[in-house]
Design a protein around this motif. Structure first.
Motif, PDB file in Angstrom:
ATOM      1  N   LEU A 110     -12.115   1.962  -5.658  1.00 12.60           N
ATOM      2  CA  LEU A 110     -11.582   1.035  -5.729  1.00 12.60           C
ATOM      3  C   LEU A 110     -12.749  -0.354  -4.606  1.00 12.60           C
ATOM      4  N   GLU A 111     -12.787  -1.370  -4.927  1.00 15.51           N
ATOM      5  CA  GLU A 111     -12.738  -2.948  -4.040  1.00 15.51           C
ATOM      6  C   GLU A 111     -12.011  -3.980  -4.691  1.00 15.51           C
ATOM      7  N   ILE A 112     -11.128  -3.922  -3.234  1.00 17.95           N
ATOM      8  CA  ILE A 112      -9.842  -5.165  -2.946  1.00 17.95           C
ATOM      9  C   ILE A 112     -10.651  -6.235  -3.080  1.00 17.95           C
ATOM     10  N   VAL A 113     -11.355  -7.691  -3.304  1.00 18.10           N
ATOM     11  CA  VAL A 113     -11.425  -8.817  -2.683  1.00 18.10           C
ATOM     12  C   VAL A 113     -10.181 -10.126  -2.597  1.00 18.10           C
ATOM     13  N   ASN A 114      -9.297 -10.278  -1.743  1.00 22.25           N
ATOM     14  CA  ASN A 114      -8.786 -11.182  -0.991  1.00 22.25           C
ATOM     15  C   ASN A 114      -9.652 -13.007  -1.108  1.00 22.25           C
ATOM     16  N   ASP A 115     -10.107 -13.274  -2.010  1.00 26.06           N
ATOM     17  CA  ASP A 115     -11.462 -14.878  -1.670  1.00 26.06           C
ATOM     18  C   ASP A 115      -9.624 -15.962  -1.636  1.00 26.06           C
ATOM     19  N   SER A 116      -8.442 -15.359  -1.579  1.00 23.39           N
ATOM     20  CA  SER A 116      -7.930 -16.754  -1.306  1.00 23.39           C
ATOM     21  C   SER A 116      -7.694 -17.086   0.025  1.00 23.39           C
ATOM     22  N   LYS A 117      -7.111 -18.404   0.693  1.00 22.25           N
ATOM     23  CA  LYS A 117      -7.013 -18.777   1.853  1.00 22.25           C
ATOM     24  C   LYS A 117      -5.113 -18.027   3.092  1.00 22.25           C
ATOM     25  N   ARG A 118      -5.147 -16.869   2.311  1.00 23.45           N
ATOM     26  CA  ARG A 118      -4.059 -15.983   2.944  1.00 23.45           C
ATOM     27  C   ARG A 118      -3.700 -15.013   2.810  1.00 23.45           C
ATOM     28  N   ALA A 119      -3.395 -13.943   3.888  1.00 21.09           N
ATOM     29  CA  ALA A 119      -3.076 -12.694   3.663  1.00 21.09           C
ATOM     30  C   ALA A 119      -2.183 -11.910   2.480  1.00 21.09           C
ATOM     31  N   VAL A 120      -2.863 -11.166   1.924  1.00 18.34           N
ATOM     32  CA  VAL A 120      -2.245 -10.706   1.286  1.00 18.34           C
ATOM     33  C   VAL A 120      -1.563  -9.040   1.088  1.00 18.34           C
ATOM     34  N   THR A 121      -0.322  -8.724   1.175  1.00 15.13           N
ATOM     35  CA  THR A 121       0.058  -7.199   1.040  1.00 15.13           C
ATOM     36  C   THR A 121      -0.281  -6.320  -0.411  1.00 15.13           C
ATOM     37  N   LEU A 122      -0.612  -5.329  -0.094  1.00 15.76           N
ATOM     38  CA  LEU A 122      -0.810  -4.489  -1.333  1.00 15.76           C
ATOM     39  C   LEU A 122       0.201  -3.269  -1.647  1.00 15.76           C
ATOM     40  N   GLU A 123       1.114  -2.873  -2.275  1.00 14.52           N
ATOM     41  CA  GLU A 123       1.667  -1.384  -2.008  1.00 14.52           C
ATOM     42  C   GLU A 123       1.337  -0.942  -3.879  1.00 14.52           C
ATOM     43  N   PRO A 124       0.135   0.363  -3.382  1.00 11.63           N
ATOM     44  CA  PRO A 124       0.038   1.508  -4.386  1.00 11.63           C
ATOM     45  C   PRO A 124       0.648   2.123  -5.211  1.00 11.63           C
ATOM     46  N   HIS A 125       0.419   2.162  -6.850  1.00 11.66           N
ATOM     47  CA  HIS A 125       1.384   3.101  -7.692  1.00 11.66           C
ATOM     48  C   HIS A 125       0.476   3.560  -8.420  1.00 11.66           C
ATOM     49  N   VAL A 126       1.239   5.005  -8.903  1.00 14.01           N
ATOM     50  CA  VAL A 126       0.106   5.331 -10.156  1.00 14.01           C
ATOM     51  C   VAL A 126       0.911   5.989 -11.239  1.00 14.01           C
ATOM     52  N   THR A 127       0.658   5.529 -11.902  1.00 14.51           N
ATOM     53  CA  THR A 127       1.755   6.256 -13.632  1.00 14.51           C
ATOM     54  C   THR A 127       1.236   7.275 -14.085  1.00 14.51           C
ATOM     55  N   SER A 128       0.276   8.349 -13.086  1.00 13.23           N
ATOM     56  CA  SER A 128       0.039   9.721 -13.683  1.00 13.23           C
ATOM     57  C   SER A 128       0.639  10.775 -12.230  1.00 13.23           C
ATOM     58  N   THR A 129       1.020  12.026 -12.373  1.00 10.17           N
ATOM     59  CA  THR A 129       1.053  12.847 -11.676  1.00 10.17           C
ATOM     60  C   THR A 129      -0.208  13.371 -10.911  1.00 10.17           C
ATOM     61  N   ASP A 130      -1.060  12.999 -12.081  1.00  9.53           N
ATOM     62  CA  ASP A 130      -2.784  13.422 -11.881  1.00  9.53           C
ATOM     63  C   ASP A 130      -3.903  13.201 -11.051  1.00  9.53           C
ATOM     64  N   LEU A 131      -3.272  11.530 -10.572  1.00  9.41           N
ATOM     65  CA  LEU A 131      -3.349  10.698  -9.494  1.00  9.41           C
ATOM     66  C   LEU A 131      -2.727  10.464  -8.494  1.00  9.41           C
ATOM     67  N   LYS A 132      -4.231  10.685  -7.154  1.00 12.84           N
ATOM     68  CA  LYS A 132      -3.399   9.633  -6.053  1.00 12.84           C
ATOM     69  C   LYS A 132      -3.982   8.977  -5.674  1.00 12.84           C
ATOM     70  N   VAL A 133      -3.939   7.563  -4.692  1.00 15.07           N
ATOM     71  CA  VAL A 133      -3.838   6.350  -4.227  1.00 15.07           C
ATOM     72  C   VAL A 133      -3.874   6.982  -2.913  1.00 15.07           C
ATOM     73  N   GLY A 179     -10.524 -13.888   2.842  1.00 14.44           N
ATOM     74  CA  GLY A 179     -12.072 -12.831   2.656  1.00 14.44           C
ATOM     75  C   GLY A 179     -11.968 -12.185   3.010  1.00 14.44           C
ATOM     76  N   GLU A 180     -11.526 -11.150   3.567  1.00 10.67           N
ATOM     77  CA  GLU A 180     -11.202  -9.484   3.538  1.00 10.67           C
ATOM     78  C   GLU A 180     -11.515  -8.849   2.311  1.00 10.67           C
ATOM     79  N   LYS A 181     -11.685  -7.218   2.475  1.00 12.42           N
ATOM     80  CA  LYS A 181     -11.990  -6.521   1.094  1.00 12.42           C
ATOM     81  C   LYS A 181     -11.006  -5.421   1.369  1.00 12.42           C
ATOM     82  N   ALA A 182     -10.570  -4.477   0.286  1.00 16.77           N
ATOM     83  CA  ALA A 182     -10.193  -3.203   1.127  1.00 16.77           C
ATOM     84  C   ALA A 182     -10.443  -2.034   0.171  1.00 16.77           C
ATOM     85  N   THR A 183     -10.843  -1.282   0.637  1.00 17.46           N
ATOM     86  CA  THR A 183     -10.864  -0.007  -0.342  1.00 17.46           C
ATOM     87  C   THR A 183      -9.939   0.728  -1.417  1.00 17.46           C
ATOM     88  N   ALA A 184      -9.040   0.984  -1.699  1.00 19.04           N
ATOM     89  CA  ALA A 184      -8.609   2.020  -3.006  1.00 19.04           C
ATOM     90  C   ALA A 184      -9.626   3.575  -3.640  1.00 19.04           C
TER      91      ALA A 184
END
Length: 232
Positions: free
Chosen positions: A152-175, A185-190
């Motif tokens: 997954l690609e996360i894009v921040n087009d705002s004018k400030r830094a944003v904190t990210l906190e990942p979660h999953v709703t199934s034990t079959d998934l990990k992130v 103005g930066e991008k991140a990947t999950a």
């Protein structure tokens, strides 16, 4: 001659009186069917009021008001309008979860023979300060024990830094995130991995990315897969 003319006039007047109710009808006169709200930021709610009038000579009745999406609420000021009365349809669009060009419809029915069904449109451009792509991942069919991977690609087009906190709703998934603080103005990947649990033939769950953004407090992506039938 005069008597015959009087009789003729009286007959015509009687006919007009008899048929007048058949010709009388409500007439819906609409100010505008379509409104472009321009540009709003994702998460904002936009309100607009459509106005219309009963320009006929009978009561205008409105029924079966419905919208094309649960994100769009519609409220009528009156369901019955006497001749000459102006009515309003208040429409509210919640842009949360939308990005790009949108158009939402609200429809109602009337007893005006010329406008049995009327549709109003509210549209424009929704810009997102923070968004994720793709918005849905379906891995299709996979073999038992196979590890599934999605990016997954996360894009921040705002004018400030944003904190990210990942979660999953199934034990079959990990992130796993490439960063927990996404600069303006930066991008991140999950990187998301999935694996079928023992005894399960389907995998389904959500990846949730909580943020400290006031306009986009959470990013949500559904993941799914189906266990391959080895007999196929």
């Amino acid at each position: 001659m005069v008597m015959r003319l009087k009789v003729t006039i009286l007959c015509l007047a009687g006919l007009l009186f008899f048929y007048a109710p058949l010709w009388a009808a409500p007439t819906l006169l609409i100010e505008t069917h379509d409104y472009d709200f321009g540009e709003i930021v994702q998460g904002e709610t936009f309100d607009y009021t459509f106005r219309f009038q009963n320009s006929g000579d009978q009561v205008l009745e409105i029924s079966n008001v419905r919208s094309s999406c649960g994100c769009t609420a519609a409220l009528l000021t009156e369901r019955k309008l006497a001749p000459g009365v102006v009515g309003e349809l208040k429409v509210s669009f919640n842009s949360r979860g939308f990005r790009g060009k949108v158009k939402k419809m609200v429809t109602f029915e009337t007893n005006d023979p010329q406008h049995a069904e009327v549709t109003f449109a509210l549209g424009g451009l929704v810009t997102a300060e923070l968004y994720i792509t793709p918005q849905r991942v379906n891995w299709g069919t996979a073999a038992k024990g196979q590890e599934l991977v999605g990016i997954l690609e996360i894009v921040n087009d705002s004018k400030r830094a944003v904190t990210l906190e990942p979660h999953v709703t199934s034990t079959d998934l990990k992130v796993k995130l490439s960063t927990e603080t996404l600069a303006a103005g930066e991008k991140a990947t999950a990187t998301v991995t999935g694996r079928f649990a023992d005894g399960k033939d389907r995998l389904a769950g959500y990846v949730l990315i909580n943020t400290d953004s006031t306009s986009v407090p959470q990013l949500k992506v559904p993941f799914s897969a189906r266990l391959k039938d080895m007999s196929e």
